[in-house]
Scaffold this motif. Structure first.
Motif, short mmCIF file in Angstrom:
data_model
loop_
_atom_site.label_atom_id
_atom_site.label_comp_id
_atom_site.label_asym_id
_atom_site.label_seq_id
_atom_site.Cartn_x
_atom_site.Cartn_y
_atom_site.Cartn_z
N HIS A 127 0.82 -1.21 0.00
CA HIS A 127 0.00 0.00 0.00
C HIS A 127 0.86 1.27 0.00
CE1 HIS A 127 -3.83 -1.89 0.07
NE2 HIS A 127 -3.67 -2.49 1.24
N LEU A 128 1.99 1.23 0.71
CA LEU A 128 2.86 2.41 0.71
C LEU A 128 3.49 2.60 -0.67
CD1 LEU A 128 4.58 2.29 4.23
CD2 LEU A 128 2.61 3.65 3.48
N HIS A 129 3.83 1.51 -1.34
CA HIS A 129 4.34 1.63 -2.71
C HIS A 129 3.25 2.15 -3.65
CE1 HIS A 129 8.51 0.37 -3.30
NE2 HIS A 129 8.35 -0.39 -2.23
N ARG A 130 2.01 1.87 -3.32
CA ARG A 130 0.89 2.39 -4.11
C ARG A 130 0.60 3.86 -3.74
NH1 ARG A 130 -3.65 0.49 -2.43
NH2 ARG A 130 -4.79 1.01 -4.34
N GLY A 131 1.27 4.36 -2.71
CA GLY A 131 1.04 5.72 -2.26
C GLY A 131 -0.23 5.87 -1.44
N ASP A 132 -0.71 4.77 -0.89
CA ASP A 132 -1.97 4.79 -0.14
C ASP A 132 -1.69 4.56 1.35
OD1 ASP A 132 -4.54 4.60 0.83
OD2 ASP A 132 -5.27 3.33 -0.80
N TYR A 133 -1.32 5.64 2.03
CA TYR A 133 -1.02 5.55 3.46
C TYR A 133 -2.24 5.12 4.26
CZ TYR A 133 0.01 7.02 8.24
OH TYR A 133 0.17 7.04 9.60
N VAL A 134 -3.40 5.62 3.89
CA VAL A 134 -4.63 5.31 4.63
C VAL A 134 -4.91 3.81 4.62
CG1 VAL A 134 -7.13 5.64 4.68
CG2 VAL A 134 -5.64 7.59 4.21
N ALA A 135 -4.75 3.17 3.44
CA ALA A 135 -4.98 1.72 3.35
C ALA A 135 -3.96 0.96 4.17
CB ALA A 135 -4.93 1.28 1.89
N ALA A 136 -2.70 1.42 4.15
CA ALA A 136 -1.65 0.75 4.93
C ALA A 136 -1.96 0.84 6.43
CB ALA A 136 -0.30 1.39 4.63
N ASP A 137 -2.35 2.02 6.87
CA ASP A 137 -2.68 2.22 8.28
C ASP A 137 -3.89 1.37 8.68
OD1 ASP A 137 -2.30 3.79 10.81
OD2 ASP A 137 -4.33 4.48 10.33
N LYS A 138 -4.85 1.26 7.79
CA LYS A 138 -6.05 0.47 8.07
C LYS A 138 -5.70 -1.00 8.27
CE LYS A 138 -10.56 -0.76 6.10
NZ LYS A 138 -11.43 -0.66 4.89
N CYS A 139 -4.77 -1.51 7.47
CA CYS A 139 -4.36 -2.92 7.61
C CYS A 139 -3.81 -3.21 9.01
CB CYS A 139 -3.30 -3.27 6.57
SG CYS A 139 -3.94 -3.39 4.89
N VAL A 140 -3.00 -2.27 9.52
CA VAL A 140 -2.43 -2.44 10.85
C VAL A 140 -3.53 -2.35 11.91
CG1 VAL A 140 -0.83 -1.49 12.56
CG2 VAL A 140 -0.17 -1.62 10.15
N ARG A 141 -4.40 -1.37 11.78
CA ARG A 141 -5.47 -1.19 12.77
C ARG A 141 -6.40 -2.41 12.81
NH1 ARG A 141 -5.63 3.81 14.87
NH2 ARG A 141 -4.45 5.45 13.80
N GLU A 142 -6.70 -2.95 11.66
CA GLU A 142 -7.57 -4.15 11.62
C GLU A 142 -6.87 -5.35 12.25
OE1 GLU A 142 -8.52 -4.60 7.50
OE2 GLU A 142 -10.26 -3.25 7.60
N SER A 143 -5.54 -5.38 12.18
CA SER A 143 -4.80 -6.51 12.72
C SER A 143 -4.70 -6.49 14.25
CB SER A 143 -3.40 -6.57 12.11
OG SER A 143 -3.48 -6.82 10.72
N TYR A 144 -5.04 -5.36 14.87
CA TYR A 144 -5.01 -5.31 16.33
C TYR A 144 -5.95 -6.35 16.94
CZ TYR A 144 -2.47 -0.84 16.19
OH TYR A 144 -1.53 0.15 15.98
N SER A 145 -6.95 -6.76 16.18
CA SER A 145 -7.90 -7.76 16.70
C SER A 145 -7.35 -9.18 16.65
CB SER A 145 -9.21 -7.70 15.90
OG SER A 145 -8.98 -8.05 14.54
N LEU A 146 -6.22 -9.37 15.96
CA LEU A 146 -5.61 -10.70 15.88
C LEU A 146 -4.93 -11.03 17.20
CD1 LEU A 146 -3.94 -10.41 12.36
CD2 LEU A 146 -5.99 -11.74 12.92
N PRO A 147 -5.13 -12.21 17.76
CA PRO A 147 -4.49 -12.58 19.02
C PRO A 147 -2.97 -12.48 18.93
CG PRO A 147 -6.19 -14.17 18.44
CD PRO A 147 -6.03 -13.27 17.25
N GLY A 148 -2.39 -11.67 19.83
CA GLY A 148 -0.94 -11.56 19.90
C GLY A 148 -0.31 -10.52 19.01
N TYR A 149 -1.13 -9.85 18.16
CA TYR A 149 -0.51 -8.89 17.23
C TYR A 149 -0.08 -7.61 17.93
CZ TYR A 149 0.41 -5.97 13.17
OH TYR A 149 1.02 -5.16 12.25
N SER A 150 -0.97 -7.03 18.72
CA SER A 150 -0.65 -5.76 19.39
C SER A 150 0.57 -5.93 20.29
CB SER A 150 -1.85 -5.30 20.23
OG SER A 150 -1.60 -4.03 20.78
N GLY A 151 1.58 -5.09 20.05
CA GLY A 151 2.81 -5.15 20.83
C GLY A 151 3.84 -6.13 20.31
#
Length: 305
Positions: free
Chosen positions: A198-222
Motif C-alpha cells: 500500500h505504501l508503494h501504491r502511495g496509499d497511506y490510509v490503506a496501509a494504516d487500516k491494515c495495521v489497525r484491523e490486525s489489532y484484533s488478531l491474538p498476539g498482534y498488538s505489541g
C-alpha cells in the motif's frame, strides 16, 4: 538402444491398430487393449526421446481409454520436453478439466500447480492464473492450507509483475484464510506485506487500516511485527527518511520472501527525493543490509511510490 525402443513402439502401435479392427467374427473394436498398447508405445517413444511421437501415442491412449485422464497430462509433459510450453500447458489444463469432471478435484489442483511451476520461468502472468485456479479448486474442497499456499505464490508473482492493486487484494484473501485456519503468525507477516504494497501504491490510509484491523488478531498488538509497522507508518507519515530506512533494512523485513524484501529496501518517503542512505549512516544492526539495498533497489524504484 533408442532404435530398439522405437521399433518396440511401432510394434505396440501395430497391435493397437489390430485391436481396433473389426471383422465378421469381431464386431466391436477392443478399445481397452488398444489404449494399453498405445500407452506402451508412448513409454517406448519417451525412453527413446522421441517426444512428439510419444505425445501422439499418449493422445491415442486417452482417446480410446476415456477413464485415463493422466494420458493427456503426459502428452503435455512431452510438449514440455520439447520446450513447447504453451502447448504443454494447454494439454495439462485440458487434463485438469477432465479430472474435475471425473470427480477428482485434488488431482486437478495438483496438476495446475505443476503447470504453474513449468510456465513460471517464461510467463509469470500465466503462472499467476494457474496458481489462482489451483487455489480456487482447493478452497472449494475446504482444503484451506493447500489453497493459501498457492495464493501466496500468486501474490508474490503479482508483486514481481508490479500489479500491486491485484497483489493487495490477493494478500487480503491470504490473510483472511490464515485467520480462518488460526495461523496468526502468518497473518502478522501478511499485514507487513500489505503495508509495504500500500505504501508503494502511495496509499497511506490503506496501509494504516491494515495495521489497525490486525489489532484484533491474538498476539498482534505489541508484537515485533506490529511495532515495526507502527514505526514505519509514523516515519512515512512524518517524512522521516532515517526512520523508514531503519525499519525497511531491519532483519524482520529484509528476510521476508524476496519479492516483499525488495519492496522494503526500495521504499522511499514522499518528497524524500529517493535518496539512498549510505551504509555509514545506518543505525546499529542496519549497516550490513545497505549493500543489498544498493543491489536490489532498481527493481521497484520509480513509479511505484
Amino acid at each position: 538402444m533408442a532404435a530398439q525402443k522405437i521399433n518396440e513402439a511401432h510394434e505396440h502401435i501395430a497391435k493397437a491398430e489390430k485391436c481396433l479392427k473389426t471383422s465378421l467374427t469381431k464386431w466391436k473394436p477392443d478399445y481397452d487393449s488398444a489404449a494399453s498398447e498405445y500407452a506402451k508405445a508412448a513409454v517406448c517413444f519417451k525412453n527413446a526421446k522421441q517426444y512428439e511421437q510419444a505425445k501422439d501415442a499418449y493422445l491415442k491412449e486417452a482417446e480410446y481409454h476415456t477413464e485415463n485422464k493422466t494420458a493427456i497430462e503426459q502428452a503435455g509433459m512431452m510438449m514440455k520436453e520439447q520446450k513447447k510450453m504453451p502447448e504443454a500447458i494447454q494439454y495439462i489444463e485440458k487434463a485438469c478439466m477432465m479430472y474435475m469432471e471425473n470427480g477428482t478435484p485434488d488431482t486437478a489442483a495438483m496438476a495446475l500447480d505443476r503447470a504453474g511451476k513449468l510456465i513460471e520461468p517464461i510467463n509469470l502472468e500465466k503462472a499467476v492464473d494457474l496458481y489462482q485456479k489451483a487455489a480456487g479448486v482447493f478452497e472449494n474442497e475446504d482444503r484451506l492450507r493447500q489453497a493459501v499456499e498457492l495464493l501466496g505464490k500468486a501474490s508474490r508473482l503479482l508483486v514481481r509483475l508490479k500489479r500491486l492493486d491485484e497483489a493487495a487484494v490477493a494478500l487480503q484473501k491470504e490473510k483472511n484464510m490464515y485467520k480462518e485456519i488460526e495461523n496468526f503468525p502468518m497473518c502478522f507477516k501478511k499485514t507487513t506485506a500489505q503495508v509495504l504494497i500500500h505504501l508503494h501504491r502511495g496509499d497511506y490510509v490503506a496501509a494504516d487500516k491494515c495495521v489497525r484491523e490486525s489489532y484484533s488478531l491474538p498476539g498482534y498488538s505489541g508484537s515485533e511485527d506490529c511495532v515495526a509497522m507502527e514505526t514505519l507508518l509514523q516515519g512515512y507519515d512524518e517524512q522521516d527518511e532515517d526512520q523508514v530506512y531503519r525499519v525497511c533494512n531491519s532483519p524482520l523485513l529484509k528476510y521476508m520472501d524476496n519479492d516483499y524484501a525488495k519492496l522494503a529496501i526500495s521504499l522511499r518517503v514522499p518528497g524524500g527525493g529517493g535518496k539512498k542512505k549510505k551504509a555509514a549512516a545506518a543505525p546499529q544492526g542496519g549497516a550490513s543490509g545497505a549493500p543489498a539495498a544498493a543491489e536490489e533497489e532498481d527493481d521497484y524504484e520509480g513509479g511505484l511510490c
